[in-house]
Design a protein around this motif. Structure first.
Motif, PDB file in Angstrom:
ATOM      1  N   PRO A   1       0.822  -1.215   0.000  1.00 21.19           N
ATOM      2  CA  PRO A   1       0.000   0.000   0.000  1.00 21.19           C
ATOM      3  C   PRO A   1       0.850   1.257   0.000  1.00 21.19           C
ATOM      4  N   THR A   2       0.392   2.275  -0.693  1.00 22.30           N
ATOM      5  CA  THR A   2       1.076   3.563  -0.698  1.00 22.30           C
ATOM      6  C   THR A   2       0.041   4.664  -0.845  1.00 22.30           C
ATOM      7  N   VAL A   3       0.301   5.798  -0.204  1.00 20.86           N
ATOM      8  CA  VAL A   3      -0.638   6.925  -0.188  1.00 20.86           C
ATOM      9  C   VAL A   3       0.080   8.166  -0.684  1.00 20.86           C
ATOM     10  N   ALA A   4      -0.518   8.852  -1.654  1.00 18.93           N
ATOM     11  CA  ALA A   4       0.019  10.124  -2.140  1.00 18.93           C
ATOM     12  C   ALA A   4      -0.873  11.252  -1.645  1.00 18.93           C
ATOM     13  N   VAL A   5      -0.287  12.199  -0.923  1.00 20.38           N
ATOM     14  CA  VAL A   5      -1.011  13.386  -0.460  1.00 20.38           C
ATOM     15  C   VAL A   5      -0.695  14.506  -1.456  1.00 20.38           C
ATOM     16  N   LEU A   6      -1.707  14.947  -2.178  1.00 18.64           N
ATOM     17  CA  LEU A   6      -1.509  15.862  -3.298  1.00 18.64           C
ATOM     18  C   LEU A   6      -1.834  17.297  -2.915  1.00 18.64           C
TER      19      LEU A   6
ATOM     20  N   GLU B   1      -2.212   4.172 -11.601  1.00 20.29           N
ATOM     21  CA  GLU B   1      -1.987   2.886 -10.940  1.00 20.29           C
ATOM     22  C   GLU B   1      -2.312   2.983  -9.449  1.00 20.29           C
ATOM     23  N   MET B   2      -1.958   4.091  -8.832  1.00 19.79           N
ATOM     24  CA  MET B   2      -2.278   4.265  -7.415  1.00 19.79           C
ATOM     25  C   MET B   2      -3.784   4.362  -7.199  1.00 19.79           C
ATOM     26  N   ALA B   3      -4.483   5.027  -8.105  1.00 12.60           N
ATOM     27  CA  ALA B   3      -5.938   5.122  -7.989  1.00 12.60           C
ATOM     28  C   ALA B   3      -6.585   3.746  -8.131  1.00 12.60           C
ATOM     29  N   ARG B   4      -5.946   2.870  -8.876  1.00 19.07           N
ATOM     30  CA  ARG B   4      -6.484   1.518  -9.071  1.00 19.07           C
ATOM     31  C   ARG B   4      -6.182   0.602  -7.892  1.00 19.07           C
ATOM     32  N   ARG B   5      -5.007   0.803  -7.246  1.00 17.44           N
ATOM     33  CA  ARG B   5      -4.564  -0.146  -6.230  1.00 17.44           C
ATOM     34  C   ARG B   5      -4.419   0.423  -4.829  1.00 17.44           C
ATOM     35  N   SER B   6      -4.224   1.743  -4.698  1.00 16.28           N
ATOM     36  CA  SER B   6      -3.914   2.309  -3.388  1.00 16.28           C
ATOM     37  C   SER B   6      -4.779   3.531  -3.108  1.00 16.28           C
ATOM     38  N   LEU B   7      -4.148   4.684  -2.833  1.00 14.19           N
ATOM     39  CA  LEU B   7      -4.921   5.859  -2.447  1.00 14.19           C
ATOM     40  C   LEU B   7      -4.264   7.158  -2.890  1.00 14.19           C
ATOM     41  N   LEU B   8      -5.095   8.051  -3.407  1.00 16.24           N
ATOM     42  CA  LEU B   8      -4.718   9.444  -3.628  1.00 16.24           C
ATOM     43  C   LEU B   8      -5.549  10.292  -2.674  1.00 16.24           C
ATOM     44  N   VAL B   9      -4.910  11.264  -2.040  1.00 16.30           N
ATOM     45  CA  VAL B   9      -5.564  12.069  -0.999  1.00 16.30           C
ATOM     46  C   VAL B   9      -5.340  13.546  -1.292  1.00 16.30           C
ATOM     47  N   SER B  10      -6.381  14.359  -1.081  1.00 16.20           N
ATOM     48  CA  SER B  10      -6.246  15.806  -1.257  1.00 16.20           C
ATOM     49  C   SER B  10      -7.185  16.541  -0.308  1.00 16.20           C
TER      50      SER B  10
ATOM     51  N   ARG C   1       0.503  25.574  -1.606  1.00 12.89           N
ATOM     52  CA  ARG C   1      -0.219  24.366  -1.221  1.00 12.89           C
ATOM     53  C   ARG C   1       0.707  23.169  -1.070  1.00 12.89           C
ATOM     54  N   PHE C   2       1.842  23.189  -1.766  1.00 17.03           N
ATOM     55  CA  PHE C   2       2.795  22.090  -1.597  1.00 17.03           C
ATOM     56  C   PHE C   2       3.358  22.095  -0.177  1.00 17.03           C
ATOM     57  N   LEU C   3       3.651  23.278   0.348  1.00 13.97           N
ATOM     58  CA  LEU C   3       4.156  23.353   1.711  1.00 13.97           C
ATOM     59  C   LEU C   3       3.075  23.004   2.727  1.00 13.97           C
ATOM     60  N   VAL C   4       1.832  23.480   2.475  1.00  8.67           N
ATOM     61  CA  VAL C   4       0.740  23.237   3.410  1.00  8.67           C
ATOM     62  C   VAL C   4       0.421  21.741   3.498  1.00  8.67           C
ATOM     63  N   ARG C   5       0.464  21.034   2.375  1.00  3.61           N
ATOM     64  CA  ARG C   5       0.105  19.610   2.409  1.00  3.61           C
ATOM     65  C   ARG C   5       1.139  18.775   3.163  1.00  3.61           C
ATOM     66  N   ASN C   6       2.361  19.324   3.346  1.00  2.43           N
ATOM     67  CA  ASN C   6       3.396  18.551   4.033  1.00  2.43           C
ATOM     68  C   ASN C   6       2.994  18.210   5.464  1.00  2.43           C
ATOM     69  N   ARG C   7       2.201  19.056   6.083  1.00  3.47           N
ATOM     70  CA  ARG C   7       1.784  18.780   7.464  1.00  3.47           C
ATOM     71  C   ARG C   7       0.910  17.534   7.517  1.00  3.47           C
TER      72      ARG C   7
ATOM     73  N   GLU D   1      18.116  19.306  -0.424  1.00  7.13           N
ATOM     74  CA  GLU D   1      19.084  20.400  -0.499  1.00  7.13           C
ATOM     75  C   GLU D   1      18.887  21.337   0.695  1.00  7.13           C
ATOM     76  N   ALA D   2      19.711  22.371   0.764  1.00 10.09           N
ATOM     77  CA  ALA D   2      19.651  23.284   1.906  1.00 10.09           C
ATOM     78  C   ALA D   2      18.269  23.924   2.032  1.00 10.09           C
ATOM     79  N   ARG D   3      17.636  24.234   0.898  1.00  6.05           N
ATOM     80  CA  ARG D   3      16.258  24.716   0.876  1.00  6.05           C
ATOM     81  C   ARG D   3      15.424  23.660   0.182  1.00  6.05           C
ATOM     82  N   SER D   4      14.577  22.990   0.929  1.00 10.20           N
ATOM     83  CA  SER D   4      13.828  21.877   0.373  1.00 10.20           C
ATOM     84  C   SER D   4      12.495  21.739   1.078  1.00 10.20           C
ATOM     85  N   GLY D   5      11.458  21.416   0.312  1.00 15.83           N
ATOM     86  CA  GLY D   5      10.162  21.155   0.909  1.00 15.83           C
ATOM     87  C   GLY D   5      10.185  19.959   1.832  1.00 15.83           C
ATOM     88  N   ALA D   6      11.102  19.024   1.572  1.00 22.18           N
ATOM     89  CA  ALA D   6      11.207  17.846   2.434  1.00 22.18           C
ATOM     90  C   ALA D   6      11.598  18.244   3.855  1.00 22.18           C
ATOM     91  N   LEU D   7      12.393  19.286   3.993  1.00 18.72           N
ATOM     92  CA  LEU D   7      12.770  19.756   5.326  1.00 18.72           C
ATOM     93  C   LEU D   7      11.567  20.354   6.054  1.00 18.72           C
TER      94      LEU D   7
END
Length: 403
Positions: free
Chosen positions: A174-179, A197-206, A218-224, A239-245
């Motif tokens: 299972p895998t979930v994508a938060v869009l 493929e995710m819509a067929r087998r797993s989950l997309l979330v928004s 919205r990319f930063l807001v969805r990270n929470r 990188e030093a500036r990254s949404g992942a951080l």
């Protein structure tokens, strides 16, 4: 659809996700009362607001004119999607940890159950401009975690996110994508096949209704949401500036485990990971087992120590090994010289020479005994996967001399 669900669906269309002012109104007077405040631009009694927050009511009222929650629900139903709200059986209670920043509702697409999927879940996020090293690490980690029954959560972006989703799908997990956009909008377009493929087998979330296109904030807001849904977040490359951080920051704020994968010190893509490890107290992980240990059950999901290479000579008993170690790296030698170097008597050396020859470690020449190619090798990589040849069994520790 109930009035409360309709109100929440409408609010997802008129306000930016996770607005603390709107959530305060929802908590005070319910989603219907909050929607009425938007419609009339009048604060509910007992709700305080700053001038800036009051101005948001005007902005939301303008957006309300174009909101069509019934149409959004009809579009959602066409691709077998659904809207879930706080209190629904599928609503993950971990989202309530966000307090005034929690979602008003979530739009889902796919057969997976969101709440069940998040019971054992790990977020894997990182750089969009990922290196081959990062892509391999993300995909391998995700595949191993999915194979162990863990849900992999990420953001559906290029690079590390997509590699994590694909790794999980490859392991049939299972895998979930938060869009940051509607669950029917393929963004980025190059990931359209992955989303299908995710819509067929797993989950997309928004948090946004169908048809919503993304914008930068919205990319930063969805990270929470990514951080709140998972039990821990792994940063593979940043990188030093990254949404992942930003996701890592949310995870730490919510009391979740923050993990980082080290990379080459010369790589810009690993600067953020190294900063997390050095300055933020992130947990260093290099194997899926270490991730499970960090987020799993205390005392039950401990990572086994890394396997150390086992050389064929490591499996020899001590006296035989000492005779083997007495051999010069090049050239031949005789039993007498070996006895002196090994510190054993001549009869013992002669006995061990026969065993070592049968095992393929040494060979006899016209000028004495010498190491074979495998006997000279000290490299773990050369022999760690191969079992040593079986030494012949003898019931006598001192068989007849083998000269």
């Amino acid at each position: 659809m109930s009035d409360e669900r309709t109100a929440r669906a409408t609010l997802t269309a008129v306000a930016e996700p996770g607005d603390d002012f709107l959530n305060r109104m929802i908590d005070h007077c319910g989603p219907g009362g909050a929607l009425e405040a938007v419609r009339t631009t009048r604060l509910p009694q007992g709700v305080s607001a700053t001038p800036q927050e009051v101005r948001r009511l005007d902005n939301w009222r303008i957006r309300l004119i174009a909101a069509e929650p019934d149409q959004d629900m009809a579009v959602c139903a066409r691709f077998r999607g659904r809207l879930i709200c706080p209190g629904d059986p599928e609503w993950p209670t971990t989202l309530d940890d966000l307090g005034a920043r929690r979602p008003y509702a979530l739009w889902l697409r796919g057969p997976g159950d969101l709440r069940y999927s998040c019971l054992r879940s790990v977020a894997i996020v990182g750089s969009r401009a990922a290196s081959p090293y990062g892509l391999r690490a993300a995909a391998d980690f995700a595949a191993e975690l999915a194979g162990g029954g863990w849900t992999v959560i990420s953001g559906g972006a290029l690079g590390i996110d997509a590699a994590a989703h694909r790794g999980s799908l490859a392991a049939d997990g299972p895998t979930v994508a938060v869009l940051a956009n509607g669950v029917d909008v393929p963004y980025p377009a190059s990931n359209e096949g992955l989303f299908a493929e995710m819509a067929r087998r797993s989950l997309l979330v928004s948090e946004s209704p169908p048809g919503t296109h993304p914008h930068r904030l919205r990319f930063l807001v969805r990270n929470r949401v990514i951080a709140a849904l998972s039990r821990g977040t792994v940063i593979v490359e940043a990188e030093a500036r990254s949404g992942a951080l930003n996701t890592a920051s949310w995870a730490a704020r919510l009391g979740r485990v923050v993990m980082a994968v080290p990379g080459p010190i010369t790589s810009r893509s690993s600067i953020g990971c190294h900063r997390l490890l050095r300055e933020e107290g992130a947990t260093l992980v290099t194997r899926p087992e270490e991730i499970v240990e960090a987020v799993g059950r205390i005392g039950a999901d401990l990572a086994p120590p890394p396997a150390t290479p086992v050389l064929p000579r490591d499996r020899l008993e001590p006296v035989t090994r000492s005779v083997l170690e007495a051999f010069p790296a090049r050239g031949a030698t005789g039993p007498a010289q070996l006895a002196v170097k090994a510190g054993v008597d001549l009869n013992t050396v002669n006995a061990k020479l026969g065993l070592l020859a049968a095992g393929g470690f040494i060979e006899r020449t016209s000028s004495g005994w010498r190491l074979t190619k495998s006997g000279r090798s000290n490299s773990p990589s050369a022999t760690q996967s191969a079992d040593p040849p079986e030494l012949p069994h003898t019931g006598n520790d001192h068989p007849q001399e083998n000269r």
